[in-house]
Design a protein around this motif. Sequence first.
Motif, PDB file in Angstrom:
ATOM      1  N   ALA A   1     -15.134 -20.893  52.163  1.00  0.00           N
ATOM      2  CA  ALA A   1     -14.542 -20.356  51.091  1.00  0.00           C
ATOM      3  C   ALA A   1     -13.942 -21.091  50.092  1.00  0.00           C
ATOM      4  N   ALA A   2     -13.443 -22.225  50.267  1.00  0.00           N
ATOM      5  CA  ALA A   2     -12.613 -23.206  49.742  1.00  0.00           C
ATOM      6  C   ALA A   2     -13.809 -23.854  48.986  1.00  0.00           C
ATOM      7  N   GLN A   3     -14.694 -24.201  49.654  1.00  0.00           N
ATOM      8  CA  GLN A   3     -15.834 -25.083  48.960  1.00  0.00           C
ATOM      9  C   GLN A   3     -16.519 -24.224  47.956  1.00  0.00           C
ATOM     10  N   ALA A   4     -16.534 -23.047  48.117  1.00  0.00           N
ATOM     11  CA  ALA A   4     -17.260 -22.232  46.915  1.00  0.00           C
ATOM     12  C   ALA A   4     -16.244 -22.230  45.684  1.00  0.00           C
ATOM     13  N   VAL A   5     -15.037 -22.698  45.629  1.00  0.00           N
ATOM     14  CA  VAL A   5     -14.321 -22.832  44.531  1.00  0.00           C
ATOM     15  C   VAL A   5     -14.693 -24.043  43.942  1.00  0.00           C
ATOM     16  N   THR A   6     -15.505 -24.124  42.712  1.00  0.00           N
ATOM     17  CA  THR A   6     -15.793 -25.485  42.118  1.00  0.00           C
ATOM     18  C   THR A   6     -14.501 -25.967  41.195  1.00  0.00           C
ATOM     19  N   ASP A   7     -14.749 -27.204  40.693  1.00  0.00           N
ATOM     20  CA  ASP A   7     -13.980 -27.536  39.771  1.00  0.00           C
ATOM     21  C   ASP A   7     -13.677 -27.113  38.671  1.00  0.00           C
ATOM     22  N   ALA A   8     -14.821 -26.266  38.188  1.00  0.00           N
ATOM     23  CA  ALA A   8     -14.683 -25.608  36.893  1.00  0.00           C
ATOM     24  C   ALA A   8     -13.899 -24.330  37.238  1.00  0.00           C
ATOM     25  N   ASN A   9     -14.110 -23.562  38.479  1.00  0.00           N
ATOM     26  CA  ASN A   9     -13.454 -22.640  38.766  1.00  0.00           C
ATOM     27  C   ASN A   9     -11.797 -22.728  38.847  1.00  0.00           C
ATOM     28  N   VAL A  10     -11.470 -23.931  39.426  1.00  0.00           N
ATOM     29  CA  VAL A  10     -10.169 -24.480  39.456  1.00  0.00           C
ATOM     30  C   VAL A  10      -9.583 -24.440  37.928  1.00  0.00           C
TER      31      VAL A  10
ATOM     32  N   LEU B   1      -0.007 -29.757  41.111  1.00  0.00           N
ATOM     33  CA  LEU B   1      -0.965 -29.138  42.158  1.00  0.00           C
ATOM     34  C   LEU B   1      -2.350 -30.061  41.995  1.00  0.00           C
ATOM     35  N   THR B   2      -3.214 -30.114  43.067  1.00  0.00           N
ATOM     36  CA  THR B   2      -4.224 -30.800  43.241  1.00  0.00           C
ATOM     37  C   THR B   2      -5.185 -29.467  43.043  1.00  0.00           C
ATOM     38  N   ALA B   3      -6.525 -29.950  42.758  1.00  0.00           N
ATOM     39  CA  ALA B   3      -7.683 -28.994  42.787  1.00  0.00           C
ATOM     40  C   ALA B   3      -7.613 -28.070  44.219  1.00  0.00           C
ATOM     41  N   ASP B   4      -7.495 -28.914  45.352  1.00  0.00           N
ATOM     42  CA  ASP B   4      -7.357 -28.266  46.833  1.00  0.00           C
ATOM     43  C   ASP B   4      -6.140 -27.596  47.011  1.00  0.00           C
ATOM     44  N   ASP B   5      -5.268 -27.834  46.228  1.00  0.00           N
ATOM     45  CA  ASP B   5      -4.048 -26.650  46.182  1.00  0.00           C
ATOM     46  C   ASP B   5      -4.480 -25.495  45.821  1.00  0.00           C
ATOM     47  N   ILE B   6      -5.272 -25.376  44.655  1.00  0.00           N
ATOM     48  CA  ILE B   6      -5.780 -24.191  44.139  1.00  0.00           C
ATOM     49  C   ILE B   6      -6.942 -23.705  44.975  1.00  0.00           C
ATOM     50  N   ARG B   7      -7.471 -24.381  45.364  1.00  0.00           N
ATOM     51  CA  ARG B   7      -8.656 -23.798  46.360  1.00  0.00           C
ATOM     52  C   ARG B   7      -7.942 -23.159  47.590  1.00  0.00           C
ATOM     53  N   LYS B   8      -7.175 -23.706  48.150  1.00  0.00           N
ATOM     54  CA  LYS B   8      -6.551 -23.316  49.472  1.00  0.00           C
ATOM     55  C   LYS B   8      -5.627 -21.922  48.933  1.00  0.00           C
ATOM     56  N   ALA B   9      -5.140 -21.778  47.610  1.00  0.00           N
ATOM     57  CA  ALA B   9      -3.989 -20.726  47.333  1.00  0.00           C
ATOM     58  C   ALA B   9      -5.238 -19.604  47.257  1.00  0.00           C
ATOM     59  N   TYR B  10      -6.323 -19.856  46.799  1.00  0.00           N
ATOM     60  CA  TYR B  10      -7.285 -18.814  46.417  1.00  0.00           C
ATOM     61  C   TYR B  10      -7.901 -18.220  47.670  1.00  0.00           C
ATOM     62  N   VAL B  11      -7.967 -19.136  48.522  1.00  0.00           N
ATOM     63  CA  VAL B  11      -8.417 -18.502  49.955  1.00  0.00           C
ATOM     64  C   VAL B  11      -7.179 -17.662  50.800  1.00  0.00           C
ATOM     65  N   ARG B  12      -6.053 -18.073  50.499  1.00  0.00           N
ATOM     66  CA  ARG B  12      -5.240 -17.312  51.028  1.00  0.00           C
ATOM     67  C   ARG B  12      -4.817 -16.063  50.247  1.00  0.00           C
ATOM     68  N   LEU B  13      -5.151 -15.830  49.059  1.00  0.00           N
ATOM     69  CA  LEU B  13      -5.303 -14.599  48.158  1.00  0.00           C
ATOM     70  C   LEU B  13      -6.309 -13.925  48.708  1.00  0.00           C
TER      71      LEU B  13
END
Length: 143
Positions: A22-31, A76-88
């Motif tokens: 799921a985290a890999q599906a969040v692109t840099d543009a998405n972040v 925050l890094t892009a990975d922080d945002i990705r992980k937070a999206y997965v938690r949501l």
Amino acid sequence: MSNPFDKPVPVTPQLGIWADNAAQAVTDANVKEIIEIAAYGGVTHWAVQPQDEDFDGAQPDTVATFVPEASESVHLTADDIRKAYVRLLAGIEGLYIGAAAHRAAIQAWRDRTEQDGIDTSRIDADAADQIIQLACFGHVMYA
């Protein structure tokens, strides 16, 4: 070979390889889009505009800096945002996640494409705010 974009959202997701996919599906543009949505309406009830000194200590991979009222700045890094999206998306209990924001994350996941990642048009200011709060604090602190 299995493609993570072909997998449906589990009803009760078990974090692990599912979360990595799921985290890999969040692109840099998405972040970037999540940060922009949050900055222009989501976080304005708890964060203030960063000043020059708030960027001190930011690492090279920092993609956003948020300053909670009466608190230290959070980088925050892009990975922080990705992980937070997965938690949501996972809807983990005890994080004080709103139902509408959770539904928005699910819809963004369901409408994802391999090329563009998640569909951030489904992420509104409330959902973006909760993603940023999860990244900053580990739970939703401000409703």
